[in-house]
Design a protein around this motif. Structure first.
Motif, PDB file in Angstrom:
ATOM      1  N   ASP A 328       0.828  -0.963   0.261  1.00 37.19           N
ATOM      2  CA  ASP A 328       0.113   0.221  -0.247  1.00 37.19           C
ATOM      3  C   ASP A 328       0.953   1.304   0.393  1.00 37.19           C
ATOM      4  N   ASP A 343       0.001  -4.869   3.751  1.00 33.99           N
ATOM      5  CA  ASP A 343      -1.091  -4.675   5.258  1.00 33.99           C
ATOM      6  C   ASP A 343      -0.584  -6.989   5.812  1.00 33.99           C
ATOM      7  N   ASP A 344       0.412  -7.201   5.513  1.00 28.82           N
ATOM      8  CA  ASP A 344       0.994  -7.661   6.088  1.00 28.82           C
ATOM      9  C   ASP A 344       1.872  -7.631   7.357  1.00 28.82           C
ATOM     10  N   GLY A 345       1.857  -6.466   7.500  1.00 28.17           N
ATOM     11  CA  GLY A 345       2.961  -6.074   8.470  1.00 28.17           C
ATOM     12  C   GLY A 345       3.823  -6.103   8.018  1.00 28.17           C
ATOM     13  N   TRP A 378      -1.144  -3.952   9.856  1.00 30.25           N
ATOM     14  CA  TRP A 378      -1.316  -2.584   8.419  1.00 30.25           C
ATOM     15  C   TRP A 378      -0.085  -2.414   8.730  1.00 30.25           C
ATOM     16  N   SER A 380       0.981   1.414   6.841  1.00 38.38           N
ATOM     17  CA  SER A 380      -0.543   2.140   5.887  1.00 38.38           C
ATOM     18  C   SER A 380       0.726   3.246   5.419  1.00 38.38           C
ATOM     19  N   SER A 395       1.595   3.002  10.970  1.00 37.52           N
ATOM     20  CA  SER A 395       0.302   2.352  11.164  1.00 37.52           C
ATOM     21  C   SER A 395      -0.811   2.533  12.093  1.00 37.52           C
ATOM     22  N   HIS A 444      -8.914   4.487   7.755  1.00 39.30           N
ATOM     23  CA  HIS A 444      -7.444   3.283   6.798  1.00 39.30           C
ATOM     24  C   HIS A 444      -7.941   4.528   5.864  1.00 39.30           C
TER      25      HIS A 444
END
Length: 475
Positions: A328, A343-345, A378, A380, A395, A444
């Motif tokens: 993202d 978004d998988d961290g 996530w 962001s 995040s 978000h």
């Protein structure tokens, strides 16, 4: 003659001049003996006075001798002496000029070397270790938007900030005072004669490196071009078939790159108000875009799981894989390295010569959820201080994190957590690296999956203070 000799033999004074001289000698002898008597009675004081007078007379005689020597210097010798003095002065001046030239050449050579390294993407200034832990009490919070902040930019001179939000407004802030300098209000659909503006969520913004143009893109497929100083509307670019999700100016030019959920990348010339070309390749909605001075840009491909480097003149692209989730956010660190968040961290560091990440930090902001069902927060937003080893990520775990890139960008080490409540949807460093700006919202920027009620929709200015460097050895 015989009479005189006879008189001397008898010890009698001779007559005439001889007698007068003899009398003078006796008188001087008597005076001398008198002086001796007086000195015996007068003590040491008379002796010291006599000694001082003698040294003064010696100094006087030396001065007179030096003056006589100077008077004895001929005109030719004087010219020669002055010429030598003048030549010595010239030599000293030339030495000083040579030192100054050498110093300037060293400085110019250093700057040229830095420029070459910057162009090649190999310049990496180590500043991360100098950054001190920010004090939460020093964070300045600017309130003005009614809904979540989605994007922001800092002007090249670090004097102003532009922020945009889901309320469709754009606000220009003064960094120094924190006051609003200008507000571009929401435009109502279907109303003619109203001031230009956005009627849907503003998702992205970019500002040219000379601070002249501001570009903003929204969900209604439009790109609006503004004069950054006065916030006057100049042009509207149409052509994308879906929401405009990323914008970036090429540094040193007025060439604008844009990307969209329509999976395309477009090139525009803002100064000439013209469209240039369109590039295709992504398999899903593109989420973000960035560019520097080279004629290329990088994009985050969202759910297609790729990062792509677009070479504009060749109309070609490089495809990179590494994240497991939707990518993202993305930003270039220099011309050869970039950072991305998903978004998988995970947070990844990339080199443009490698198709896989040089470093991958999983669970960069920790885990959330019940035990056994944890999911990573996530990532962001990401930001990088240009040509340095300092990176920031955001995040919704109530913090912004600062990271240090290791040698060769092969490691990512956590420095500090900066507490901020809400979704950190946008991060930008100032050009000088004196502060970091965060755009915070309750939601978000791309959806409404969660809502953090205690968060405040705001622009946060985080000062970055550097620890004083230790004095150099021998200073």
């Amino acid at each position: 003659m015989s009479a005189t000799r006879a008189a001397r033999k008898r010890g009698k004074p001779a007559s005439g001049a001889g007698a007068g001289a003899e009398a003078f000698k006796r008188r001087r002898k008597g005076d001398s003996s008198g002086d001796k008597v007086k000195s015996k009675g007068g003590g040491k004081m008379n002796e010291e006075i006599s000694s001082d007078s003698e040294s003064e007379s010696l100094a006087l005689r030396r001065t007179e001798e030096e003056e006589e020597e100077e008077l004895e210097e001929t005109a030719q010798e004087k010219k020669l002496r002055l010429a030598k003095v003048y030549l010595e002065q010239l030599r000293q001046q030339e030495e000083e000029k040579a030192e100054a030239r050498e110093f300037e050449e060293d400085q110019v050579a250093g700057r040229l070397k830095e420029d070459v390294l910057e162009q090649r993407g190999r310049l990496q200034k180590s500043v991360a270790k100098e950054i001190q832990a920010p004090d939460p009490a020093d964070i300045r919070i600017l309130r003005g938007h009614q809904l979540s902040i989605t994007c922001l930019v800092v002007t090249p001179d670090d004097l102003a900030i532009f922020s945009a939000a889901k309320d469709c407004t754009i606000i220009k802030w003064s960094v120094e005072s924190g006051r609003k300098l200008h507000v571009i209000p929401r435009a109502k659909k279907g109303t003619e004669g109203q001031p230009p503006g956005h009627s849907t969520h503003v998702l992205c913004m970019a500002i040219s490196s000379d601070g002249k143009y501001l570009a903003s893109g929204d969900r209604s497929k439009l790109i609006l071009i503004w004069e950054a100083q006065s916030c006057q509307h100049l042009y509207t670019f149409t052509g994308h078939r879906d929401a405009v999700s990323g914008l970036a100016f090429r540094r040193g030019t007025h060439q604008l790159y844009s990307t969209s959920h329509d999976r395309s990348v477009k090139v525009w010339n803002v100064a000439e108000n013209s469209y240039v070309e369109t590039l295709f390749g992504h398999q899903d909605a593109v989420a973000a875009l960035d560019a520097l001075s080279r004629e290329c840009c990088v994009t985050a491909g969202g759910r297609d799981g790729t990062v792509r480097v677009w070479k504009i003149p060749e109309e070609s692209q490089l495809v990179f894989y590494g994240h497991q989730g939707s990518i993202d956010s993305i930003q270039l660190i220099n011309e050869e390295h970039m950072v991305s968040g998903a978004d998988d961290g995970s947070v990844a560091l990339w080199g443009l010569s490698k198709k896989r990440p040089l470093a991958l930090q999983r669970e960069a902001h920790g885990l959330r959820g019940e035990p056994g069902l944890e999911q990573p927060f996530w990532v962001s937003s990401v930001a990088a201080l240009l040509n340095t080893d300092l990176v920031a990520t955001g995040s919704h775990n109530n913090s912004v994190r600062l990271w240090q890139c290791g040698e060769g960008f092969r490691q990512l080490d956590l420095l500090y957590d900066i507490p901020l409540v809400g979704f950190v949807n946008s991060l930008k460093f100032s050009s000088a690296g004196d502060f970091l700006v965060a755009g915070v919202g309750q939601e978000h920027r791309l959806g409404r999956w969660w809502r953090i009620k205690e968060a405040r929709n705001s622009v946060c200015i985080i000062p970055l203070r550097r620890a004083p460097r230790p004095p150099a050895a021998g200073s």
